[in-house]
Design an enzyme around this catalytic site. Structure first.
Site, short mmCIF file in Angstrom:
data_model
loop_
_atom_site.label_atom_id
_atom_site.label_comp_id
_atom_site.label_asym_id
_atom_site.label_seq_id
_atom_site.Cartn_x
_atom_site.Cartn_y
_atom_site.Cartn_z
N HIS A 1 0.82 -1.21 0.00
CA HIS A 1 0.00 0.00 0.00
C HIS A 1 0.86 1.27 0.00
CE1 HIS A 1 1.04 0.85 4.19
NE2 HIS A 1 0.88 -0.45 4.40
N GLU B 1 -2.73 -6.72 7.81
CA GLU B 1 -1.35 -6.66 8.29
C GLU B 1 -1.17 -7.46 9.59
OE1 GLU B 1 1.56 -6.78 7.79
OE2 GLU B 1 2.49 -4.81 7.62
#
Length: 213
Positions: A14, A90
């Site tokens: 990202h 994550e």
């Protein structure tokens, strides 16, 4: 275009967030779910532009905001809607969430030493180890490759998620995954062919260099 029996996967980290840009930067795991920073949005636009002229059949992301915003930017030029793969959020960094490494070394020295020695076994206190993350994300990413035979897919995930999956593809022990660099919006090119998954290119960042990022 990939051949009919293979999948081409762009595994992307990202764009940057305020936590990534803070100095000293702080750990940002599953517990901090913020949007992209101004720089992160520029990075997302740059990677979207880089992939705009390349065929894309699907764009998929982690459920976290920073990944979804990056995925939406990539999907927009292709006029497709990005979807979410829940299992690739994550790493849970436990009680180190939102802390910088200097303070962790001072206040949690024993746990820090164990983690640095082997993060595959000794994970983030009250959180996940690198092996835990690989156990969680490896099969869903493998299944994604198998489900998209003959297609090109972009998957937007996270630093640790990408590191552990790439370590497996490279044949590295999970303890060395911290050595794998993943720039914000860096692209890893992966090919799935029959039962073989191969890393073709690693942390491609031409779009960032061209944009001065």
């Amino acid at each position: 275009m990939p051949e009919t029996h293979e999948t081409l996967l762009y595994l992307v980290r990202h764009g940057a967030t305020p936590a990534n840009e803070q100095r000293p930067y702080v750990l940002q795991g599953r517990g901090i779910d913020t949007s992209l920073s101004d720089t992160g949005r520029q990075q997302a636009a740059a990677v979207a532009g880089f992939l705009a002229d390349r065929p894309l059949d699907a764009v998929i992301s982690s459920p976290m905001k920073r990944a979804r915003e990056t995925a939406n930017a990539i999907a927009q030029p292709h006029q497709i809607t990005a979807s979410v793969l829940d299992n690739i959020s994550e790493c849970d960094v436990g009680r180190w969430e939102g802390r910088d490494w200097d303070s962790i070394m001072q206040d949690d020295a024993e746990a820090y030493s164990r983690f640095i020695d082997d993060p595959g076994i000794h994970g983030y206190p009250d959180g996940e180890s690198y092996q835990d993350v690989l156990d969680r994300v490896g099969t869903p990413i493998d299944n994604l490759l198998a489900a998209h035979r003959g297609q090109t897919v972009a998957l937007v995930a996270h630093n640790i998620v990408n590191r552990v999956y790439l370590a497996r593809l490279m044949g590295w022990p999970i303890s060395r995954a911290r050595e794998i660099r993943q720039d914000n919006t860096g692209i890893n090119v992966i090919r799935g062919r029959d039962d073989e998954i191969t890393l073709m290119s690693f942390n491609v960042r031409f779009h960032l260099d061209d944009a001065g990022l």
